[in-house]
Design a protein around this motif. Sequence first.
Motif, PDB file in Angstrom:
ATOM      1  N   HIS A  30      -6.656  40.445  49.887  1.00 54.84           N
ATOM      2  CA  HIS A  30      -7.239  41.525  50.501  1.00 54.84           C
ATOM      3  C   HIS A  30      -7.673  41.376  52.062  1.00 54.84           C
ATOM      4  O   HIS A  30      -7.944  42.270  52.700  1.00 54.84           O
ATOM      5  CB  HIS A  30      -8.048  42.261  49.791  1.00 54.84           C
ATOM      6  CG  HIS A  30      -7.643  42.816  48.509  1.00 54.84           C
ATOM      7  ND1 HIS A  30      -7.628  41.948  47.339  1.00 54.84           N
ATOM      8  CD2 HIS A  30      -7.631  44.119  48.053  1.00 54.84           C
ATOM      9  CE1 HIS A  30      -7.057  42.717  46.245  1.00 54.84           C
ATOM     10  NE2 HIS A  30      -7.254  44.243  46.672  1.00 54.84           N
ATOM     11  N   ARG A  58      -1.532  44.645  50.708  1.00 54.28           N
ATOM     12  CA  ARG A  58      -2.867  45.095  50.465  1.00 54.28           C
ATOM     13  C   ARG A  58      -3.517  44.623  51.692  1.00 54.28           C
ATOM     14  O   ARG A  58      -4.527  45.508  52.433  1.00 54.28           O
ATOM     15  CB  ARG A  58      -3.327  44.496  49.057  1.00 54.28           C
ATOM     16  CG  ARG A  58      -2.667  45.141  47.821  1.00 54.28           C
ATOM     17  CD  ARG A  58      -3.548  44.963  46.612  1.00 54.28           C
ATOM     18  NE  ARG A  58      -3.493  43.587  46.318  1.00 54.28           N
ATOM     19  CZ  ARG A  58      -2.922  42.774  45.655  1.00 54.28           C
ATOM     20  NH1 ARG A  58      -1.802  43.556  45.112  1.00 54.28           N
ATOM     21  NH2 ARG A  58      -2.838  41.413  45.534  1.00 54.28           N
ATOM     22  N   ASN A  62      -5.726  47.059  54.280  1.00 52.65           N
ATOM     23  CA  ASN A  62      -7.332  46.848  54.283  1.00 52.65           C
ATOM     24  C   ASN A  62      -7.561  46.689  56.181  1.00 52.65           C
ATOM     25  O   ASN A  62      -8.536  47.112  56.362  1.00 52.65           O
ATOM     26  CB  ASN A  62      -7.844  45.602  53.434  1.00 52.65           C
ATOM     27  CG  ASN A  62      -9.148  45.781  53.021  1.00 52.65           C
ATOM     28  OD1 ASN A  62      -9.791  46.841  53.113  1.00 52.65           O
ATOM     29  ND2 ASN A  62      -9.694  44.615  52.597  1.00 52.65           N
TER      30      ASN A  62
END
Length: 254
Positions: A30, A58, A62
């Motif tokens: 992440h 992802r 983020n």
Amino acid sequence: MSELRLSPRLQQVADYALPCAVLADIGTDHANLPIYAIEHALAQRAIATDLRTGPLERARTNVALHRLTTQISLRHGDGLAPIERGEADVIVSAGIGGHVHAQLLRAGEPVAKAAKRIVLQPMNAGHLVRSTLYDLGFHIVAETLVAEGDKLYEIIAAEPKDDPDPAYASAALPRFLTEASAAAARHFLYTYGPMIVRSRHPLAPRRASMDLERLRWVLSRLPDDASDYTDRQFQLSHSIRMLESWLRQMEEIT
């Protein structure tokens, strides 16, 4: 955007990272570590890599949410391959197997040795990580254990040097290892960490007890008709005795 909070193990990885110009996170998932490093002024820029496209997407989401797209470079690739030699001052990698850490260090040795520090958090096989660091000329400068629930995690910080790591020298062996063979003592330190063993880390008794229980269970269920029964029995019994000696020494200190 609320402040990013790291898990205890990732926080320790971040704490071991030196303040730097460029931090590289291998297997970023992440991108929490690079984001934290930038937001807490541990790094001016960061590189976040992952072999899998899902985690990298992802990470991209983020990074955008934290408005750090100009400071964090996202790269797809295996191990240290996406990093140029000398590009990263600090390299971190958390949450992958120790055998993968060992492979990426050997395959990307020039990149690894050009960094000022490497911080690794293997999910298993810590002995492979430490033996590889030793073989490649790194010195362990800090290591610890972190508890999350019922699990213990190792975090290892190492720096490239020009001589063998003195932490493994026979003169520096703790008392309970002085009667073991040089090979057995070295393997024990690779497995449990020379600094952790010598410092009487507060979580070391828990780690030793967990492994002792596991090895006793394996020994009790070792099939006596196996072709390597005698060798396996000897190896397991020897490992159990060393762990028992380590626990006794820690109990004497406390």
